[in-house]
Structure formats: C-alpha cells, structure tokens
Design an enzyme around this catalytic site. Structure first.
Site, PDB file in Angstrom:
ATOM      1  N   HIS A  61      -8.846   0.728   6.761  1.00 20.05           N
ATOM      2  CA  HIS A  61      -7.652   1.288   6.104  1.00 20.05           C
ATOM      3  C   HIS A  61      -6.869   0.156   5.413  1.00 20.05           C
ATOM      4  O   HIS A  61      -6.522   0.253   4.239  1.00 20.05           O
ATOM      5  CB  HIS A  61      -6.798   1.994   7.162  1.00 20.05           C
ATOM      6  CG  HIS A  61      -5.438   2.442   6.708  1.00 20.05           C
ATOM      7  ND1 HIS A  61      -5.046   3.752   6.711  1.00 20.05           N
ATOM      8  CD2 HIS A  61      -4.367   1.745   6.250  1.00 20.05           C
ATOM      9  CE1 HIS A  61      -3.811   3.850   6.274  1.00 20.05           C
ATOM     10  NE2 HIS A  61      -3.361   2.633   5.996  1.00 20.05           N
ATOM     11  N   GLU A  62      -6.652  -0.924   6.164  1.00 16.35           N
ATOM     12  CA  GLU A  62      -5.905  -2.063   5.610  1.00 16.35           C
ATOM     13  C   GLU A  62      -6.672  -2.737   4.485  1.00 16.35           C
ATOM     14  O   GLU A  62      -6.090  -3.202   3.507  1.00 16.35           O
ATOM     15  CB  GLU A  62      -5.573  -3.076   6.710  1.00 16.35           C
ATOM     16  CG  GLU A  62      -4.646  -2.558   7.802  1.00 16.35           C
ATOM     17  CD  GLU A  62      -3.365  -1.936   7.267  1.00 16.35           C
ATOM     18  OE1 GLU A  62      -2.816  -2.445   6.268  1.00 16.35           O
ATOM     19  OE2 GLU A  62      -2.924  -0.919   7.837  1.00 16.35           O
ATOM     20  N   HIS A  65      -6.083  -1.153   1.194  1.00 15.94           N
ATOM     21  CA  HIS A  65      -4.850  -1.651   0.561  1.00 15.94           C
ATOM     22  C   HIS A  65      -5.122  -2.995  -0.108  1.00 15.94           C
ATOM     23  O   HIS A  65      -4.723  -3.239  -1.249  1.00 15.94           O
ATOM     24  CB  HIS A  65      -3.750  -1.875   1.606  1.00 15.94           C
ATOM     25  CG  HIS A  65      -3.144  -0.620   2.158  1.00 15.94           C
ATOM     26  ND1 HIS A  65      -2.621   0.359   1.362  1.00 15.94           N
ATOM     27  CD2 HIS A  65      -2.956  -0.203   3.440  1.00 15.94           C
ATOM     28  CE1 HIS A  65      -2.137   1.334   2.128  1.00 15.94           C
ATOM     29  NE2 HIS A  65      -2.339   1.017   3.397  1.00 15.94           N
ATOM     30  N   ASP A 167       3.153   4.158   4.308  1.00 15.94           N
ATOM     31  CA  ASP A 167       2.474   4.401   3.030  1.00 15.94           C
ATOM     32  C   ASP A 167       3.065   5.584   2.263  1.00 15.94           C
ATOM     33  O   ASP A 167       3.318   5.490   1.058  1.00 15.94           O
ATOM     34  CB  ASP A 167       0.980   4.638   3.278  1.00 15.94           C
ATOM     35  CG  ASP A 167       0.298   3.397   3.835  1.00 15.94           C
ATOM     36  OD1 ASP A 167       0.798   2.290   3.565  1.00 15.94           O
ATOM     37  OD2 ASP A 167      -0.707   3.541   4.539  1.00 15.94           O
TER      38      ASP A 167
HETATM   39 ZN   LIG Z   1      -1.572   1.882   5.151  1.00 16.37          ZN
END
Ligand SMILES: [Zn+2]
Length: 366
Positions: A61-62, A65, A167
């Site tokens: 997930h990170e 980004h 987010d």
């Molecule tokens: Zn996030």
C-alpha cells in the site's frame, strides 16, 4: 496513509529493507506488537501469520504511494510501519490538487485491488480445490487468504474515510482545493479530520473491541491539527519576502584568518556559521560542524582558505519559505542575503531568530 512530517520526530524505528533507495522502517511499537501477538497466538501462530502477511500488504500500500510520488519527482524520505498502519514520509506534499489526489488514492486503490484478488483466490481454493482434497493445511491457507482479503478491503476502505490527513482526507482536500484557496481547503479538510478523529476516539471508548480506533483517532486529530498549521504557515511564509524580515549583522572572516580566529568571531556574534569575505566579496560560508572536526591544536595553524566553503545565499526578493528550506536542508543557522544586481556583496544575514519572527508574523497574517 501518507504524511508530511508529523511523525518524523519519533525516533524509535529500525530499518529492515529499502526499496528504490527509500528505507522501510519498523517502529518499536510494531515490534512489541508482533512479540505480543506471537505469544498470544501460540501454538497455532495463526494470528501471528495473519498480521505478518497483513503488514506485507501494508508495505505494498505504501509502495503504491511511493511509486506515484516518484512519478511526480516528489521525494519520499522513508516508510515507517506502526501497529496502526504504514506511513510514507513525504518531503513535500504537492500543492497541486491533481497530483495530491492521485498520490493519496494510489494506496487505498492498491489495497482494494489486492483484497479483490485474494478474495477470488480464497473462493477458488474453498470451492474448487478443498472438497476434492480435503486437506487441513489447504483449508487453513484458504481461511488465511480469506481473512487477508477482508483485511485488505478494510485497509483500503478505512483509508478512504475523508479524515485528513488520512488518504481519503487528502483526496477530500484536493477536491476542495480545486474550488478554493489551498489554505482554505486545508483548513476545512483539517476541521473535518479532527471531527473524525474525535468520533473514532469516542467509538473506540464505547466499543471495547475497537480500542485501536482510539489510537488512530488521536493520530488523525493531532496529524490534522499539525499539518494544517504547517501548511497554512508555510503558505503564508511563501508570501513574506526576505527583505520584509529584519536582517541581522554578523561578523565576517577572511580566507587568511586562522580557524581559531574564525571561531572567536563566531562566539562573539553567537552564530554557528561565519561568512567568509575577501575584500568585501562574498566567498562562502564556513560552518561550525566543519570547524570542530579539526583537532584543537591545529586550529591556530590552519586557515579558512583550507576549509570547504559553501557558497549559499538568497536574494532579498526571495520568499522566506525558500530561504528556510535551504537553511534546513543545509543545516545552517545564518543565510547570507545578497542583492540581485550584486550577488557578490552580502548586505545582511537572515538568522534563525529572523525566521522565527517571520513565522510569528506569518501566523498572525492569516
Ligand atoms: Zn495510504
């Protein structure tokens, strides 16, 4: 989640890997959590395995980004894993709504996608494979995958809550910023974020099973407050010119001065860096950190000309924010100010005190 810098003051984290040159760190509370879970889930270690896998997906997930940030040349300082999730520390959150929402949504989108894929995989295992083989280990694998699918969907969904600085809150600010000033958008997004933070804490207190929400709520509340403050002050600082700030005078040294003499000047003016000038022409800055590296007995023999000089300066018309960024990145306490038509002549210096005063003024301006 992705954050500006509100967690950077916490030090207790350990690097475990790095991706694209960006360190991935485990926060000490995360390590403690894993130890506790390992003990609690003995002897099956199901919960331990579940959380371990979940955090692999949190890293993904990170990394989503980070991937988008890299695409827009935004520097990611590091990725830190906390018990409540991951945080990508981003050098500078873009004040460009079309970039910000893409950057923010990439993480939850990845989690939702992973959740969907895992859900399909668990369906495949339980429906197509398990009845024919009736293997216990496959059934465990199937339920582990199903649990991970659920957790990824929750991770993606939860992060989409419009609670700035989560987010979803960043997407919300980006949507607002399309319609109003960036500072106003931040103000409103942070206001909603704080309300969500309070709601999460209250919910966590009432429903004992969701006690982690208390931590997340506090995190959101503090994060929203701090980041809004930072954003608003730096946007305002960007409007203050260096020439609007009271300039200080500090002593200069010449290349012929010995290091000992230079240090005396620094002591006298109470600044850790000294301006080096030769016949009134600016040569560069000599910084305290470099001077103290030289052995004390050599300081009266070596001269400034033998030291590395940093030729750093700002124009009077430049914004205080720009000057501050350079001072922070170069770790200097004084910033020589020069005129645009005569960049060789230092007219005065901007000091950390000058910055603080500008900061206070900027705060009152809004
Ligand atoms: Zn996030």
């Amino acid at each position: 989640m992705n954050s500006f810098s509100f967690c950077s003051s916490m030090k207790y984290s350990f690097k475990i890997a790095s991706v694209w040159g960006i360190p991935i760190e485990l926060h000490i509370t995360f390590i403690l959590l894993m130890v506790a879970v390992a003990i609690l889930s003995y002897p099956t270690f199901y919960l331990f395995a579940l959380i371990l896998f979940l955090f692999v997906f949190v890293v993904l997930h990170e990394m989503a980004h980070t991937f988008v940030a890299r695409h827009y040349n935004i520097k990611v300082r590091k990725i830190v894993l906390y018990p409540i999730g991951g945080v990508s520390e981003i050098e500078e959150i873009p004040e460009n709504p079309s970039i910000e929402w893409r950057l923010a949504i990439s993480g939850p989108a990845t989690s939702l996608l992973i959740g969907a894929v895992l859900y399909a995989a668990s369906l495949f295992i339980t429906i197509a494979v398990a009845p024919t083989t009736i293997s216990a280990s496959l059934t465990t694998a199937g339920s582990l995958i199903l649990d991970l699918a659920t957790l990824n969907l929750l991770l993606g969904g939860f992060n989409l809550i419009p609670a700035f600085p989560m987010d979803g809150g960043r997407v919300f600010r980006a949507i607002l910023a399309e319609r109003m000033k960036f500072t106003d958008a931040t103000k409103y997004a942070a206001y909603i974020g704080r309300l969500f933070g309070i709601a999460m804490v209250v919910f966590g207190i009432i429903f004992y099973g969701y006690f982690l929400l208390i931590v997340v709520g506090l995190f959101v509340y503090i994060g929203a407050t701090e980041e809004a403050e930072q954003t608003i002050v730096s946007t305002t600082l960007a409007r203050v010119r260096v020439s609007d700030v009271t300039c200080a005078e500090i002593g200069s040294v010449t290349p012929e001065n010995t290091l000992a003499e230079a240090m005396e000047v620094m002591f006298k003016f109470r600044y850790h860096d000294a301006i080096v000038e030769k016949d009134g022409i600016y040569q560069g800055l000599v910084v305290w950190d470099e001077l103290v590296k030289v052995k004390p007995e050599q300081r009266s023999q070596l001269t400034i000309s033998q030291m590395p000089l940093r030729k750093i300066s700002v124009f009077q018309g430049e914004s205080v924010l720009e000057a501050q960024k350079i001072m922070v990145s170069q770790k200097i306490a004084v910033m020589p100010v020069v005129e645009r038509d005569n960049p060789e002549k230092v007219t005065c210096v901007l000091t950390t005190e000058g910055l603080a005063a500008a900061y206070d003024r900027a705060k009152n301006l809004r």
